[in-house]
Motif scaffolding. Structure first.
Motif, PDB file in Angstrom:
ATOM      1  N   GLN A  21       0.820  -1.199   0.000  1.00 16.13           N
ATOM      2  CA  GLN A  21       0.000   0.000   0.000  1.00 16.13           C
ATOM      3  C   GLN A  21       0.862   1.262   0.000  1.00 16.13           C
ATOM      4  N   ASN A  22       0.335   2.294  -0.558  1.00 14.96           N
ATOM      5  CA  ASN A  22       0.974   3.608  -0.521  1.00 14.96           C
ATOM      6  C   ASN A  22       2.429   3.578  -0.951  1.00 14.96           C
ATOM      7  N   ASP A  23       2.732   2.644  -1.819  1.00 15.55           N
ATOM      8  CA  ASP A  23       4.116   2.506  -2.222  1.00 15.55           C
ATOM      9  C   ASP A  23       4.596   3.772  -2.931  1.00 15.55           C
ATOM     10  N   SER A  25       4.144   7.121  -2.589  1.00 17.67           N
ATOM     11  CA  SER A  25       4.632   8.323  -1.904  1.00 17.67           C
ATOM     12  C   SER A  25       6.117   8.253  -1.554  1.00 17.67           C
ATOM     13  N   LYS A  26       6.533   7.142  -0.971  1.00 15.96           N
ATOM     14  CA  LYS A  26       7.916   7.029  -0.550  1.00 15.96           C
ATOM     15  C   LYS A  26       8.867   6.908  -1.741  1.00 15.96           C
ATOM     16  N   ALA A  29       9.245  10.131  -3.548  1.00 16.51           N
ATOM     17  CA  ALA A  29      10.154  11.031  -2.833  1.00 16.51           C
ATOM     18  C   ALA A  29      11.605  10.631  -3.075  1.00 16.51           C
ATOM     19  N   THR A  30      11.892   9.330  -2.960  1.00 18.43           N
ATOM     20  CA  THR A  30      13.267   8.870  -3.127  1.00 18.43           C
ATOM     21  C   THR A  30      13.778   9.195  -4.532  1.00 18.43           C
ATOM     22  N   ARG A  32      12.616  11.447  -6.735  1.00 20.37           N
ATOM     23  CA  ARG A  32      12.741  12.894  -6.970  1.00 20.37           C
ATOM     24  C   ARG A  32      14.003  13.416  -6.301  1.00 20.37           C
ATOM     25  N   LEU A  33      14.209  12.923  -5.083  1.00 23.34           N
ATOM     26  CA  LEU A  33      15.358  13.394  -4.320  1.00 23.34           C
ATOM     27  C   LEU A  33      16.672  12.999  -4.986  1.00 23.34           C
ATOM     28  N   LYS A  34      16.736  11.742  -5.459  1.00 25.27           N
ATOM     29  CA  LYS A  34      17.970  11.284  -6.103  1.00 25.27           C
ATOM     30  C   LYS A  34      18.299  12.170  -7.299  1.00 25.27           C
ATOM     31  N   VAL A  36      17.258  15.278  -7.923  1.00 22.77           N
ATOM     32  CA  VAL A  36      17.562  16.669  -7.587  1.00 22.77           C
ATOM     33  C   VAL A  36      18.950  16.771  -6.947  1.00 22.77           C
ATOM     34  N   LEU A  37      19.318  15.750  -6.166  1.00 24.72           N
ATOM     35  CA  LEU A  37      20.635  15.771  -5.524  1.00 24.72           C
ATOM     36  C   LEU A  37      21.735  15.608  -6.564  1.00 24.72           C
ATOM     37  N   ASP A  40      22.133  18.856  -8.044  1.00 24.76           N
ATOM     38  CA  ASP A  40      22.838  19.746  -7.112  1.00 24.76           C
ATOM     39  C   ASP A  40      24.333  19.444  -7.111  1.00 24.76           C
TER      40      ASP A  40
END
Lengths: 188, 270
Positions: A21-23, A25-26, A29-30, A32-34, A36-37, A40
């Protein structure tokens, strides 16, 4: 009916293990973050990345036939080092004649590099050729020109390719879309 | 004696730098080490509040630098633990009242007579950060499992790497909510560590006790029963070089607990 499916979904969700479930969202995030980092850390803008992706597709499609839409270009961190990970869903490897033909095209391109407009036209031509398997007639004639002896063999290959490709390949316009996207970026 | 100077930093505000400073400092002092906490957040001081020392501050770090008092006079002793003292930030001045050299000098003086000097860094990557880092040789990067905090932590780690004086830096993951991680709504500890590729020194669970402990001006490490307190005590042990396993933050696994969880989830959805 809508209500019934709603109820079914709710009940089914209750019995499903929590991990499923709700796989979204996490992992969203991971991911998108990877991305964007990586931007950066390396100062690579999305525009440059897209350009790199487009050029890699151009290069690699001389040698293999791949599913361009599923091609993934990612940066992965392993310890202190950043690795560029390229995941290419290969539909099939091209044979020597095709590779030679593609390389010959490239040489032509290089020769014509002096005028930009000509070069672009050549690139466009090359790409329609690569995607020629989409329209059977076009690809057949081209392959005939490459080598007439192997046509029969290739026809069978083509069939299996078609089966393995779930998308409606009869639509001639469809695969041209991603191509355009790639091209817009590489030009920019 | 030459003590260790550790800066507690994060980039993003509100992730728990000050809470972490207060708790690690208190935990180390409880173990019998001499600890000084320096609040370098000029203009926005809060460390005094978390320690319940706000009424005892006479001199601040700016008074020391501008030579209105001696360094020793400005150190405020903790109510309970004489091993712990605080050098407060000035509330009426801004970050430019102090230079990196001046702060380094203060750290160098303080580490002569203390086992630990913990520097509570302000948010951001400007002057305040540069000042706080100047005297330190170790760093603890505080972050939470949220995208913005992790991105800022990554930036901070990059800056720390470029500083020769910083010999080691470690990650403290704060406000972790195991139930959210379990339902894949929050990045897990492994995810964060992998993304930042930085060694971990602590995992602190989200704990409502933090709010009440701040209200009372008493660090949560003093509460023997609080999970966050225990996690902070473990961090202190790891700073001292002991190998302490990370807390198992999983929810209770009994049958009744499962039913309770299921109802809580349903309730949350409605």
């Amino acid at each position: 009916m809508g209500i019934l499916t709603d109820i079914y979904n709710t009940v089914a969700k209750f019995f499903r293990p929590q991990e499923e479930q709700n796989d979204a969202s996490k992992s969203v995030a991971t991911n998108r973050l990877k991305l964007v980092l990586m931007q950066d850390r390396t100062n690579l803008t999305p525009k440059i990345l897209e350009q790199m992706r487009g050029e890699l597709i151009d290069l690699l499609s001389r040698y293999v036939e791949m599913d361009k839409e599923l091609l993934e270009l990612n940066f992965e961190q392993e310890g202190d080092q950043v690795a560029l990970m390229l995941s290419i869903p290969v539909i099939r490897a091209k044979d020597e004649e095709e590779i030679e033909a593609a390389c010959a095209k490239l040489n032509e391109e290089n020769a014509e590099e002096s005028s930009e407009t000509v070069c672009e036209e050549a690139e466009g031509a090359e790409n329609t050729e690569e995607d020629a398997d989409v329209t059977e007639e076009v690809s057949e004639t081209e392959e005939m020109s490459v080598s007439e002896e192997e046509t029969a063999e290739k026809k069978t290959k083509k069939k299996s390719r078609k089966v393995s490709n779930p998308e409606g390949m009869n639509e001639t316009e469809r695969p041209e879309e991603p191509q355009d996207v790639v091209f817009d970026n590489s030009e920019a | 004696m030459t003590g260790r100077v550790i800066v507690i930093t994060s980039g993003k505000g509100g992730v728990g730098k000050t809470t972490t400073s207060a708790n690690i400092g208190t935990a180390l002092a409880k173990d019998g080490y001499k600890v000084v906490l320096i609040d370098t957040d000029l203009g926005l001081r809060n460390l005094d509040l978390l320690l319940g020392l706000e009424n005892r501050i006479v001199y601040t770090i700016v008074d020391v630098i501008e030579e209105r008092c001696k360094l020793k006079q400005a150190l405020v002793k903790d109510k309970k633990n004489p091993n712990l003292s605080l050098l407060a930030a000035a509330q009426t001045r801004d970050k430019s009242a102090v230079t990196a050299e001046q702060l380094k000098e203060i750290c160098d003086t303080l580490k002569e007579e203390n086992d630990f000097v913990l520097v509570d860094c302000p948010a951001g990557i400007e002057q305040g950060f540069q000042n706080a880092v100047a005297g330190a040789s170790e760093a603890i990067v505080v972050t939470t499992p949220e995208m913005s905090a992790i991105r800022d932590a990554d930036r901070i780690i990059g800056l720390l790497e470029s500083k020769e004086e910083i010999k080691s830096y470690k990650l403290l993951l704060n406000r972790v909510r195991p139930s959210l991680i379990k339902s894949n709504e929050m990045m897990s500890v492994d995810d964060v560590v992998e993304i930042l590729s930085c060694p971990l020194i602590g995992i602190i669970p989200e704990d409502t006790g933090i709010i009440t402990s701040t209200n009372k001006g008493e660090p949560i490490v003093n509460d023997e029963n609080a999970l966050a307190g225990k996690a902070y005590r473990n961090v202190a042990q790891r700073i001292l070089g002991e190998e302490v396993p990370f807390l198992d933050l999983d929810e209770p696994k009994g049958f009744m607990a499962k039913i309770k969880n299921a109802f809580a989830k349903l309730k949350a959805k409605v």
